[in-house]
Design a protein around this motif. Structure first.
Motif, short mmCIF file in Angstrom:
data_model
loop_
_atom_site.label_atom_id
_atom_site.label_comp_id
_atom_site.label_asym_id
_atom_site.label_seq_id
_atom_site.Cartn_x
_atom_site.Cartn_y
_atom_site.Cartn_z
N UNK A 17 66.25 65.06 16.54
CA UNK A 17 65.22 64.65 17.48
C UNK A 17 65.51 63.24 17.97
N UNK A 18 65.45 63.04 19.27
CA UNK A 18 65.61 61.71 19.83
C UNK A 18 67.06 61.32 20.07
N UNK A 19 67.21 60.10 20.59
CA UNK A 19 68.53 59.54 20.89
C UNK A 19 68.58 58.11 20.37
N UNK A 20 69.80 57.64 20.17
CA UNK A 20 69.96 56.27 19.70
C UNK A 20 70.68 56.21 18.37
N UNK A 42 57.34 59.53 14.19
CA UNK A 42 57.18 58.08 14.38
C UNK A 42 58.41 57.39 14.94
N UNK A 43 59.59 57.93 14.68
CA UNK A 43 60.83 57.20 14.97
C UNK A 43 61.71 57.81 16.05
N UNK A 44 61.47 59.06 16.43
CA UNK A 44 62.40 59.74 17.34
C UNK A 44 62.35 59.22 18.77
N UNK A 47 65.13 56.33 17.95
CA UNK A 47 66.34 56.62 17.19
C UNK A 47 66.66 58.11 17.24
N UNK A 48 67.89 58.44 16.89
CA UNK A 48 68.26 59.84 16.69
C UNK A 48 67.96 60.19 15.24
N UNK A 49 67.01 61.07 15.03
CA UNK A 49 66.56 61.41 13.67
C UNK A 49 67.13 62.78 13.29
N UNK A 261 57.93 52.46 9.00
CA UNK A 261 58.02 51.05 9.38
C UNK A 261 59.22 50.38 8.71
N UNK A 262 59.38 50.57 7.41
CA UNK A 262 60.46 49.85 6.72
C UNK A 262 61.83 50.43 7.08
N UNK A 263 61.89 51.73 7.33
CA UNK A 263 63.16 52.33 7.77
C UNK A 263 63.52 51.82 9.16
N UNK A 264 62.54 51.69 10.04
CA UNK A 264 62.80 51.14 11.37
C UNK A 264 63.34 49.72 11.26
#
Length: 269
Positions: A17-20, A42-44, A47-49, A261-264
């Motif tokens: 999911x997502x790109x980056x 939350x992150x996709x 980022x690419x998850x 949050x902390x992974x980001x």
């Protein structure tokens, strides 16, 4: 539904999911990729998850072969190679952290940008010289033989007691859906991977984790202690302790927003 075939012919289910910048989430023993649904949401957008079901878990094949930590590390490398991932953030929860340890032992860190170890020990079994394994230093080799005997007789006899120990605040009614999920697992996979976890000692690998590393732990985890997390911090250079207040081993679902949050934060470094 995306499937990837490993070099030994096992189909692994995965989702992207997502790109980056890529972040690969690795779930724990008995679980599957849905453990990280909140992180995908939350992150996709930034980022690419990548989430996937380990061999023998979830929608992936449940084979008779390759049920070792090293093969799980090979599976991870082959999946990342297939998806052409570089500069990867690896996040491993519980047994997922053991897979990261074995991955670093086998492949080093050249493909990685950072790592997050989530509530795990580098050595499961405690002995006279090591007291930072399972159950806060109280689980011995004799205990693991007893656990394996119980699992082999009736998987759910062990699974129910383990769930109650790991999430002690749940009522019997709240525990029901968790037990239903545990009952979907294939017993021979579970004992094989328990054996694999019990057999390994990754303390010698910690010095080789040279990328920025988060050491995340639940302050109320009944499985692993704060001392275990501090041992990891001492032995992994460029690492940071991240306690999750009022959380158990299941902090991934107890405080998913904090995990995101902390992974980001580490992904952006």
């Amino acid at each position: 539904m995306s499937m990837f075939k490993t070099s030994d012919g096992v189909n692994l289910y995965y989702e992207v999911a997502g790109e980056g910048k890529p972040i690969v989430f690795i779930h724990g023993w008995t679980a599957d990729h849905t453990s990280f649904e909140a992180q995908v949401k939350n992150l996709s957008s930034e980022f690419k998850i990548i989430t996937y079901d380990l061999r023998g878990h979830g929608a992936s094949d449940r084979p008779e072969k390759g049920l070792t930590m090293n093969r799980y590390a090979v599976d991870l490398e082959e999946l990342m190679e297939y998806l052409e991932l570089k500069d990867v953030v690896l996040v491993g929860w519980s047994m997922g952290s053991s897979i990261i340890f074995d991955y670093v032992r086998t492949y080093g860190v050249s493909r990685l940008s950072s790592v997050a170890i989530v509530d795990m020990t580098p050595k499961l079994i405690n002995d006279d010289e090591w007291k930072m394994g399972l159950y806060h230093g109280k689980f011995t080799i004799e205990d693991t033989f007893d656990a394996l005997t119980t699992m082999c007789n009736n998987w759910m006899d062990f699974a129910e007691d383990f769930a109650k120990d790991a999430i002690p605040y749940l009522s019997e009614k709240e525990l029901e859906p968790i037990l239903e999920a545990l009952n979907t697992n294939t017993p021979h996979i579970m004992y094989s991977m328990w054996t694999a976890m019990s057999a390994n000692d990754y303390r010698d690998v910690l010095k080789d984790i040279t990328v920025p590393t988060l050491i995340i732990y639940g302050e109320k985890s009944t499985l692993y202690s704060e001392e275990t997390a501090r041992y990891l911090k001492k032995n992994i250079q460029n690492s940071k302790l991240v306690p999750f207040e009022n959380c158990t081993h299941f902090l991934v679902v107890e405080n998913p927003d904090k995990l995101s949050k902390v992974v980001k934060e580490i992904a952006l470094k």
